[in-house]
Design a protein around this motif. Structure first.
Motif, mmCIF file in Angstrom:
data_model
loop_
_atom_site.group_PDB
_atom_site.id
_atom_site.type_symbol
_atom_site.label_atom_id
_atom_site.label_comp_id
_atom_site.label_asym_id
_atom_site.label_seq_id
_atom_site.Cartn_x
_atom_site.Cartn_y
_atom_site.Cartn_z
ATOM 1 N N LYS A 213 0.820 -1.223 0.000
ATOM 2 C CA LYS A 213 0.000 0.000 0.000
ATOM 3 C C LYS A 213 0.850 1.268 0.000
ATOM 4 O O LYS A 213 0.630 2.161 -0.813
ATOM 5 C CB LYS A 213 -0.885 0.045 1.259
ATOM 6 C CG LYS A 213 -1.979 -0.970 1.299
ATOM 7 C CD LYS A 213 -2.784 -0.845 2.579
ATOM 8 C CE LYS A 213 -1.952 -1.115 3.831
ATOM 9 N NZ LYS A 213 -1.398 -2.463 3.885
ATOM 10 N N THR A 214 1.780 1.336 0.941
ATOM 11 C CA THR A 214 2.573 2.563 1.069
ATOM 12 C C THR A 214 3.422 2.767 -0.183
ATOM 13 O O THR A 214 3.486 3.873 -0.739
ATOM 14 C CB THR A 214 3.458 2.487 2.329
ATOM 15 O OG1 THR A 214 2.611 2.183 3.444
ATOM 16 C CG2 THR A 214 4.177 3.795 2.580
ATOM 17 N N THR A 215 4.038 1.691 -0.635
ATOM 18 C CA THR A 215 4.847 1.770 -1.853
ATOM 19 C C THR A 215 3.992 2.241 -3.025
ATOM 20 O O THR A 215 4.402 3.108 -3.797
ATOM 21 C CB THR A 215 5.421 0.366 -2.159
ATOM 22 O OG1 THR A 215 5.990 -0.147 -0.962
ATOM 23 C CG2 THR A 215 6.455 0.411 -3.240
ATOM 24 N N ALA A 236 -2.349 7.899 7.074
ATOM 25 C CA ALA A 236 -3.366 7.397 8.004
ATOM 26 C C ALA A 236 -3.038 6.004 8.526
ATOM 27 O O ALA A 236 -3.871 5.366 9.160
ATOM 28 C CB ALA A 236 -4.745 7.415 7.340
ATOM 29 N N ASP A 237 -1.843 5.528 8.270
ATOM 30 C CA ASP A 237 -1.373 4.316 8.944
ATOM 31 C C ASP A 237 -0.629 4.783 10.182
ATOM 32 O O ASP A 237 0.519 5.208 10.108
ATOM 33 C CB ASP A 237 -0.437 3.521 8.032
ATOM 34 C CG ASP A 237 0.120 2.278 8.733
ATOM 35 O OD1 ASP A 237 -0.198 2.088 9.929
ATOM 36 O OD2 ASP A 237 0.846 1.506 8.092
ATOM 37 N N THR A 238 -1.310 4.743 11.318
ATOM 38 C CA THR A 238 -0.681 5.212 12.558
ATOM 39 C C THR A 238 -0.213 4.034 13.394
ATOM 40 O O THR A 238 0.140 4.175 14.554
ATOM 41 C CB THR A 238 -1.656 6.087 13.384
ATOM 42 O OG1 THR A 238 -2.832 5.298 13.643
ATOM 43 C CG2 THR A 238 -2.055 7.336 12.636
ATOM 44 N N PHE A 239 -0.209 2.848 12.780
ATOM 45 C CA PHE A 239 0.185 1.647 13.517
ATOM 46 C C PHE A 239 1.636 1.747 13.987
ATOM 47 O O PHE A 239 1.984 1.365 15.072
ATOM 48 C CB PHE A 239 -0.003 0.404 12.649
ATOM 49 C CG PHE A 239 0.336 -0.870 13.365
ATOM 50 C CD1 PHE A 239 -0.549 -1.405 14.290
ATOM 51 C CD2 PHE A 239 1.536 -1.529 13.121
ATOM 52 C CE1 PHE A 239 -0.248 -2.584 14.955
ATOM 53 C CE2 PHE A 239 1.843 -2.706 13.792
ATOM 54 C CZ PHE A 239 0.945 -3.237 14.697
ATOM 55 N N ARG A 240 2.501 2.274 13.133
ATOM 56 C CA ARG A 240 3.890 2.476 13.539
ATOM 57 C C ARG A 240 4.411 3.766 12.908
ATOM 58 O O ARG A 240 4.030 4.132 11.799
ATOM 59 C CB ARG A 240 4.755 1.284 13.141
ATOM 60 C CG ARG A 240 4.664 0.980 11.680
ATOM 61 C CD ARG A 240 5.136 -0.412 11.327
ATOM 62 N NE ARG A 240 4.663 -0.686 9.991
ATOM 63 C CZ ARG A 240 5.376 -0.464 8.887
ATOM 64 N NH1 ARG A 240 6.600 -0.034 8.993
ATOM 65 N NH2 ARG A 240 4.883 -0.705 7.699
ATOM 66 N N ALA A 241 5.294 4.452 13.660
ATOM 67 C CA ALA A 241 5.821 5.738 13.191
ATOM 68 C C ALA A 241 6.531 5.562 11.864
ATOM 69 O O ALA A 241 6.469 6.420 10.984
ATOM 70 C CB ALA A 241 6.781 6.308 14.228
ATOM 71 N N ILE A 288 -4.478 8.949 0.387
ATOM 72 C CA ILE A 288 -4.476 8.522 1.791
ATOM 73 C C ILE A 288 -4.013 7.072 1.902
ATOM 74 O O ILE A 288 -4.646 6.158 1.371
ATOM 75 C CB ILE A 288 -5.882 8.680 2.408
ATOM 76 C CG1 ILE A 288 -6.320 10.147 2.329
ATOM 77 C CG2 ILE A 288 -5.906 8.191 3.853
ATOM 78 C CD1 ILE A 288 -7.814 10.342 2.516
ATOM 79 N N ASP A 289 -2.887 6.896 2.592
ATOM 80 C CA ASP A 289 -2.349 5.557 2.843
ATOM 81 C C ASP A 289 -2.947 5.058 4.159
ATOM 82 O O ASP A 289 -3.022 5.811 5.136
ATOM 83 C CB ASP A 289 -0.819 5.654 2.970
ATOM 84 C CG ASP A 289 -0.167 4.303 3.237
ATOM 85 O OD1 ASP A 289 -0.704 3.275 2.792
ATOM 86 O OD2 ASP A 289 0.901 4.282 3.890
ATOM 87 N N THR A 290 -3.417 3.826 4.192
ATOM 88 C CA THR A 290 -4.022 3.316 5.433
ATOM 89 C C THR A 290 -3.230 2.124 5.957
ATOM 90 O O THR A 290 -2.326 1.610 5.293
ATOM 91 C CB THR A 290 -5.485 2.878 5.197
ATOM 92 O OG1 THR A 290 -5.494 1.808 4.251
ATOM 93 C CG2 THR A 290 -6.347 4.029 4.691
HETATM 94 MG MG LIG Z 1 2.291 0.675 4.659
#
Ligand SMILES: [Mg+2]
Ligand SMILES: Nc1nc2c(ncn2[C@@H]2O[C@H](COP(=O)(O)OP(=O)(O)OP(=O)(O)O)[C@@H](O)[C@H]2O)c(=O)[nH]1
Length: 400
Positions: A213-215, A236-241, A288-290
């Motif tokens: 997703k991020t890529t 919007a991926d707040t799972f890890r910094a 928006i990246d999740t």
């Molecule tokens: Mg990601």
């Protein structure tokens, strides 16, 4: 006798002076960087680098033989200059037109397994039941899916019968035609990012963790920038910094601003802020990246539903892209169905098609969701994301 002593004294003085000159001339060489103190004995011997002295500088303090370290003693540590930190230059991404054609060799695994396999089987002199079963197996192994496979085999059998004798060119044309029909040429595959007067185009990227997703969000930002758009990214991926850092790095490379929130913060509020800032900045598109995982006990699906609802307080989403890892094959389809139920998916991004022989998943996933594959990932490089073009894809599969 006195003359002999005098001669010896003169000789010693002359040698001394000459020696001094030589040493003196060597001293003019620049000093090597000072070794760190104390040397780390546990560190492995430093690797030599290009430009390093091949031998120990001569002008360091002389040591007696007892002081000299044996080969297994601490190595001479060369301190490298700390890298100077400079702002990276803004990159100009490659144009997007024709990317799939440029990257078609990346589909070589699928090409060998699917395209070439089918052509070889169809070229057999006698196409008996056994051969047709092998054709069916080839399609199933490439993840085309049961239903589409049966349809294709049925149509091919019929057309081959009508054709009678077959030349390789006729077979290739036949197979191309049928595969193309299976992949579909009438669907709208444009990624909808058009801004309107009061709002930017809004795209949300969803999928399970590790699918890309991020890529993909980063690569898509590049695609848009290459097309002359301004982009704001929402982390919007707040799972890890690290996830926000990863996205921000992609953004910085093409000069796109990233909106981020506190670690473990509310993803919906980051997404909301991203659209708000995008509007204020007059950006063309907000991506928006999740997350693929969450901190909270709330299910990922509930959370994604919430992100979508909160963003839609600004405006409806233009595009919800589901990222699927092509190498996971049929398993990916199960995930896809779950996502499709929660957030209205409008397009599919199939990543890692470069690492699989299962190119047939394109057909299966579109059937499963009734949503077109819009983009394909064909490598880890920054510009290895291509708009999906059925003709170019099928041509790549069956080879030239
Ligand atoms: Mg990601
Ligand atoms: N070979 C190949 N690797 C890819 C492709 N797309 C993504 N990857 C790699 O897949 C890995 C995971 O990518 P991410 O973008 O971090 O995945 P993600 O879905 O954001 O993961 P989470 O944030 O953990 O949910 C990275 O090493 C990417 O380089 C592709 O098209 N081809």
């Amino acid at each position: 006798m006195e003359i002999v002593i005098l001669a010896v004294v003169i000789a010693v003085v002359v040698i001394g002076v000459l020696g001094g000159l030589i040493v003196g001339s060597r001293r003019k060489r620049p000093l090597p960087p000072a070794p760190p103190t104390p040397p780390d004995i546990t560190a492995p011997p430093a690797e030599p680098h290009v430009g390093d002295e091949a031998e120990t500088p001569r002008d360091e303090e002389r040591r007696t033989i007892e002081e000299v370290d044996l080969p297994d003693g601490p190595a001479v540590v060369v301190v490298e200059e700390p890298p100077t930190v400079e702002a990276p230059p803004i990159e100009i991404p490659e144009p997007t037109a024709g990317r799939l054609i440029r990257l078609r060799t990346r589909l070589s695994r699928s090409q060998n397994a699917l395209g070439k396999g089918l052509l070889t089987l169809l070229s057999r002199e006698h196409l008996d039941d056994e051969t047709w079963e092998e054709i069916e197996d080839t399609l199933l192994t490439a993840d085309v899916g049961v239903q589409p496979t049966q349809e294709l085999v049925e149509r091919l059998r019929e057309r081959v019968k009508v054709l009678g004798t077959r030349t390789p060119e006729e077979l290739r044309a036949l197979l191309r035609d049928e595969l193309l029909q299976l992949v579909g040429t009438s669907m709208d595959r444009t990624v909808r990012t058009e801004p309107e007067t009061s709002k930017p185009g809004i795209v949300m990227v969803v999928g399970v963790n590790g699918t890309g997703k991020t890529t993909t969000t980063g690569k898509l930002a590049r695609v848009l920038v290459a097309d002359g758009r301004t982009v704001v990214l929402g982390a919007a991926d707040t799972f890890r910094a690290a996830a926000a850092d990863q996205l921000q790095t992609w953004g910085e490379r093409v000069g796109a601003h990233t909106v981020r929130g506190p670690e473990a913060g509310d993803p919906a509020s980051v997404a909301f802020d991203a659209v708000k800032e995008g509007k204020e900045m007059g950006a063309d598109v907000v991506l928006i990246d999740t997350a693929g995982r969450l901190h909270t006990k709330t299910g990922l699906m509930d959370e994604l539903g919430k992100v979508k609802r909160v963003v839609e307080k600004h405006a409806p989403l233009d595009e919800v892209l589901l990222v699927l890892d092509a190498t996971t094959g049929q398993n990916g389809l199960v995930q896809a169905r779950v996502f499709a139920e929660v957030v209205d998916i409008s397009g599919i991004v199939l990543t890692k098609l470069d690492g699989t022989a299962k190119g047939g998943i394109v057909v299966a996933v579109q059937r499963e969701l009734g949503v077109p594959v819009k983009l394909v990932g064909l490598g880890e490089g920054a510009d290895d994301l291509a708009p999906f073009e059925p003709e170019a894809f099928v041509d790549a599969l069956i080879g030239d």
